[in-house]
Design an enzyme around this catalytic site. Structure first.
Site, PDB file in Angstrom:
ATOM      1  N   TYR A  33     -19.139-108.182  41.945  1.00  0.00           N
ATOM      2  CA  TYR A  33     -20.174-108.790  41.112  1.00  0.00           C
ATOM      3  C   TYR A  33     -21.552-108.369  41.587  1.00  0.00           C
ATOM      4  O   TYR A  33     -21.705-107.770  42.654  1.00  0.00           O
ATOM      5  CB  TYR A  33     -20.033-110.321  41.114  1.00  0.00           C
ATOM      6  CG  TYR A  33     -20.528-110.991  42.375  1.00  0.00           C
ATOM      7  CD1 TYR A  33     -19.805-110.925  43.551  1.00  0.00           C
ATOM      8  CD2 TYR A  33     -21.742-111.686  42.387  1.00  0.00           C
ATOM      9  CE1 TYR A  33     -20.270-111.533  44.716  1.00  0.00           C
ATOM     10  CE2 TYR A  33     -22.202-112.305  43.546  1.00  0.00           C
ATOM     11  CZ  TYR A  33     -21.461-112.221  44.702  1.00  0.00           C
ATOM     12  OH  TYR A  33     -21.928-112.816  45.847  1.00  0.00           O
ATOM     13  N   ARG A  52     -25.777-100.441  43.087  1.00  0.00           N
ATOM     14  CA  ARG A  52     -24.875-101.075  44.063  1.00  0.00           C
ATOM     15  C   ARG A  52     -23.573-101.493  43.386  1.00  0.00           C
ATOM     16  O   ARG A  52     -22.493-101.360  43.977  1.00  0.00           O
ATOM     17  CB  ARG A  52     -25.562-102.279  44.714  1.00  0.00           C
ATOM     18  CG  ARG A  52     -24.709-102.936  45.792  1.00  0.00           C
ATOM     19  CD  ARG A  52     -25.470-103.991  46.578  1.00  0.00           C
ATOM     20  NE  ARG A  52     -25.788-105.149  45.765  1.00  0.00           N
ATOM     21  CZ  ARG A  52     -26.517-106.183  46.167  1.00  0.00           C
ATOM     22  NH1 ARG A  52     -27.023-106.192  47.394  1.00  0.00           N
ATOM     23  NH2 ARG A  52     -26.764-107.191  45.372  1.00  0.00           N
ATOM     24  N   ARG A 100       1.351-109.494  37.036  1.00  0.00           N
ATOM     25  CA  ARG A 100       1.038-109.627  38.454  1.00  0.00           C
ATOM     26  C   ARG A 100       1.870-108.684  39.330  1.00  0.00           C
ATOM     27  O   ARG A 100       3.097-108.740  39.354  1.00  0.00           O
ATOM     28  CB  ARG A 100       1.272-111.075  38.894  1.00  0.00           C
ATOM     29  CG  ARG A 100       0.677-111.315  40.267  1.00  0.00           C
ATOM     30  CD  ARG A 100       0.915-112.685  40.811  1.00  0.00           C
ATOM     31  NE  ARG A 100       0.540-112.619  42.215  1.00  0.00           N
ATOM     32  CZ  ARG A 100      -0.424-113.321  42.778  1.00  0.00           C
ATOM     33  NH1 ARG A 100      -1.087-114.189  42.095  1.00  0.00           N
ATOM     34  NH2 ARG A 100      -0.701-113.160  44.053  1.00  0.00           N
ATOM     35  N   HIS A 102       0.823-106.250  43.120  1.00  0.00           N
ATOM     36  CA  HIS A 102      -0.290-105.822  43.975  1.00  0.00           C
ATOM     37  C   HIS A 102      -0.802-104.428  43.622  1.00  0.00           C
ATOM     38  O   HIS A 102      -1.982-104.155  43.717  1.00  0.00           O
ATOM     39  CB  HIS A 102       0.115-105.849  45.453  1.00  0.00           C
ATOM     40  CG  HIS A 102       0.115-107.234  46.029  1.00  0.00           C
ATOM     41  ND1 HIS A 102       0.953-108.230  45.581  1.00  0.00           N
ATOM     42  CD2 HIS A 102      -0.628-107.790  47.010  1.00  0.00           C
ATOM     43  CE1 HIS A 102       0.721-109.335  46.265  1.00  0.00           C
ATOM     44  NE2 HIS A 102      -0.238-109.098  47.142  1.00  0.00           N
ATOM     45  N   LYS A 147     -19.731-105.731  47.320  1.00  0.00           N
ATOM     46  CA  LYS A 147     -20.063-107.083  46.810  1.00  0.00           C
ATOM     47  C   LYS A 147     -18.859-107.639  46.045  1.00  0.00           C
ATOM     48  O   LYS A 147     -18.853-107.732  44.811  1.00  0.00           O
ATOM     49  CB  LYS A 147     -21.338-107.050  45.951  1.00  0.00           C
ATOM     50  CG  LYS A 147     -22.009-108.415  45.853  1.00  0.00           C
ATOM     51  CD  LYS A 147     -23.456-108.306  45.469  1.00  0.00           C
ATOM     52  CE  LYS A 147     -24.077-109.631  45.067  1.00  0.00           C
ATOM     53  NZ  LYS A 147     -24.132-110.637  46.117  1.00  0.00           N
ATOM     54  N   GLU A 179     -25.238-111.507  59.235  1.00  0.00           N
ATOM     55  CA  GLU A 179     -26.089-111.885  58.093  1.00  0.00           C
ATOM     56  C   GLU A 179     -25.772-113.326  57.751  1.00  0.00           C
ATOM     57  O   GLU A 179     -25.019-113.991  58.456  1.00  0.00           O
ATOM     58  CB  GLU A 179     -25.825-110.960  56.896  1.00  0.00           C
ATOM     59  CG  GLU A 179     -24.400-111.010  56.380  1.00  0.00           C
ATOM     60  CD  GLU A 179     -24.165-110.149  55.127  1.00  0.00           C
ATOM     61  OE1 GLU A 179     -25.103-109.899  54.367  1.00  0.00           O
ATOM     62  OE2 GLU A 179     -23.005-109.756  54.918  1.00  0.00           O
ATOM     63  N   LEU A 204     -23.637-106.985  53.743  1.00  0.00           N
ATOM     64  CA  LEU A 204     -23.984-106.515  52.402  1.00  0.00           C
ATOM     65  C   LEU A 204     -25.401-105.941  52.472  1.00  0.00           C
ATOM     66  O   LEU A 204     -26.316-106.611  52.965  1.00  0.00           O
ATOM     67  CB  LEU A 204     -23.947-107.669  51.391  1.00  0.00           C
ATOM     68  CG  LEU A 204     -24.303-107.209  49.978  1.00  0.00           C
ATOM     69  CD1 LEU A 204     -23.140-106.439  49.349  1.00  0.00           C
ATOM     70  CD2 LEU A 204     -24.690-108.371  49.092  1.00  0.00           C
TER      71      LEU A 204
HETATM   72  N1  PDD Z   1     -26.082-113.083  47.385  1.00  0.00           N
HETATM   73  N2  PDD Z   1     -25.590-110.948  51.978  1.00  0.00           N
HETATM   74  C1  PDD Z   1     -24.712-111.647  51.262  1.00  0.00           C
HETATM   75  C2  PDD Z   1     -23.408-112.002  51.865  1.00  0.00           C
HETATM   76  C3  PDD Z   1     -25.039-112.028  49.940  1.00  0.00           C
HETATM   77  O1  PDD Z   1     -24.154-112.715  49.203  1.00  0.00           O
HETATM   78  C4  PDD Z   1     -26.310-111.695  49.416  1.00  0.00           C
HETATM   79  C5  PDD Z   1     -26.710-112.042  48.014  1.00  0.00           C
HETATM   80  C6  PDD Z   1     -27.197-110.970  50.222  1.00  0.00           C
HETATM   81  C7  PDD Z   1     -28.550-110.549  49.727  1.00  0.00           C
HETATM   82  O2  PDD Z   1     -28.455-109.541  48.758  1.00  0.00           O
HETATM   83  P1  PDD Z   1     -29.563-109.343  47.643  1.00  0.00           P
HETATM   84  O3  PDD Z   1     -30.863-109.241  48.352  1.00  0.00           O
HETATM   85  O4  PDD Z   1     -29.170-108.092  46.984  1.00  0.00           O
HETATM   86  O5  PDD Z   1     -29.517-110.552  46.730  1.00  0.00           O
HETATM   87  C8  PDD Z   1     -26.805-110.603  51.490  1.00  0.00           C
HETATM   88  C9  PDD Z   1     -26.352-113.296  45.985  1.00  0.00           C
HETATM   89  C10 PDD Z   1     -27.710-113.788  45.700  1.00  0.00           C
HETATM   90  C11 PDD Z   1     -25.281-114.177  45.407  1.00  0.00           C
HETATM   91  O6  PDD Z   1     -24.244-114.282  46.033  1.00  0.00           O
HETATM   92  O7  PDD Z   1     -25.454-114.697  44.332  1.00  0.00           O
END
Ligand code: PDD
Length: 287
Positions: A33, A52, A100, A102, A147, A179, A204
């Protein structure tokens, strides 16, 4: 205000929007996402977000459901149909619907869903006084650079933060802070150096992170992309976090340790100012 979603080629009322129970996103968290903010009906940093998205899909061998150009058209249309000036868009792509198993299904088209939500601005009190974070072990998988919709570890960490009345959980890989559960983490050393975890498979690569690092360098701030320890963070001059929804948010407490003076630091405030200006220049939106 209308609440319209985009589901596999159709614009539908949010209440009626649904996906198949055999969607692999639901069965296996087999999808990715993006969350993109928009101001004055324009996406902030839309291009890097969609790049991304493309990169995340490529890493999982899921084809792009449509070109980036087409995605831009759908997003603009969705913003218009929702009639919202400012807010956020979730773009979610899964490997699609299949019996379903894998193994990757053959001849299955990826599923694409987009939803619009109200803006998630940080509260004025959080910006003014800063926020608290807790620390917790980073129990996520080894490809946090993707992501992925598989967010269970992030959900648990964020819930733990909430139960301690903290805004965010900083995730620990041994002694290092990687993070946050939903944001990137930074400190300023007492020598005015901005330190944040490097772009590895362990974090991320935030779009806000990229922008903030560029702005910091332009402002003459020394930046080190390296891991920092919890001990270093506790004795840092300043700390903050960034994300699409939090922008640049000062961190004044890590667990029970007050950071610096216990108030948002001058470098953090400067970076927030620069970031707000970045939003203004791109979208005309003034905080
Ligand atoms: N989350 N690290 C993680 C684990 C995140 O989920 C996010 C963002 C970031 C920051 O990424 P960015 O600057 O591109 O938003 C770092 C978004 C906001 C969410 O989960 O909705």
């Amino acid at each position: 205000m209308p609440h319209i979603a985009y589901v596999n080629g159709r614009y539908v009322h949010h209440m009626e929007a649904s996906v198949h129970i055999e969607d692999r996103g639901y069965q296996f968290a087999d999808g990715i996402y993006e969350y993109i903010a928009f101001y004055n009906r324009s996406m902030l940093d839309g291009a890097p977000h969609l790049k991304r998205l493309e990169r995340s899909l490529k890493a999982l061998s899921i084809p792009m459901p449509m070109s980036i150009q087409a995605m831009n058209v759908v997003i603009s249309e969705l913003i218009e149909r929702n009639g919202r000036e400012h807010g956020g868009i979730y773009v979610q792509v899964t490997r699609g619907v299949a019996r379903r198993d894998h193994l990757f299904p053959k001849n299955t088209a990826p599923a694409l869903v987009m939803t619009v939500c109200a803006p998630k601005f940080p509260k004025p009190v959080e910006i003014k006084h800063g926020v608290c974070v807790i620390t917790t072990p980073d129990i996520r998988w080894g490809r946090c650079d993707i992501k992925s919709v598989a967010l269970l570890a992030n959900v648990l960490a964020k819930q733990e933060a909430s139960s301690h009345k903290a805004r965010e959980a900083w995730l620990m890989d041994g002694n290092d802070v990687t993070e946050g559960a939903v944001s990137n983490a930074y400190i300023f050393t007492k020598k005015d150096v901005l330190v944040t975890h490097p772009l590895t498979e362990g974090i991320l690569g935030g779009i806000t992170r990229d922008v903030v690092i560029t702005l910091a360098k332009k402002a003459g701030i020394a930046v080190e992309e390296r891991a920092f320890t919890l001990v270093e963070a506790r004795s840092a001059a300043e700390a903050f976090l960034t994300s699409t929804s939090a922008n640049v948010l000062p961190v004044v407490k890590i667990d029970d340790h007050v950071v610096g003076e216990g108030t948002p630091g001058k470098h953090t405030r400067k970076l927030l100012e620069l970031y707000i200006d970045h939003i203004y220049k791109q979208t005309g939106f003034k905080f």
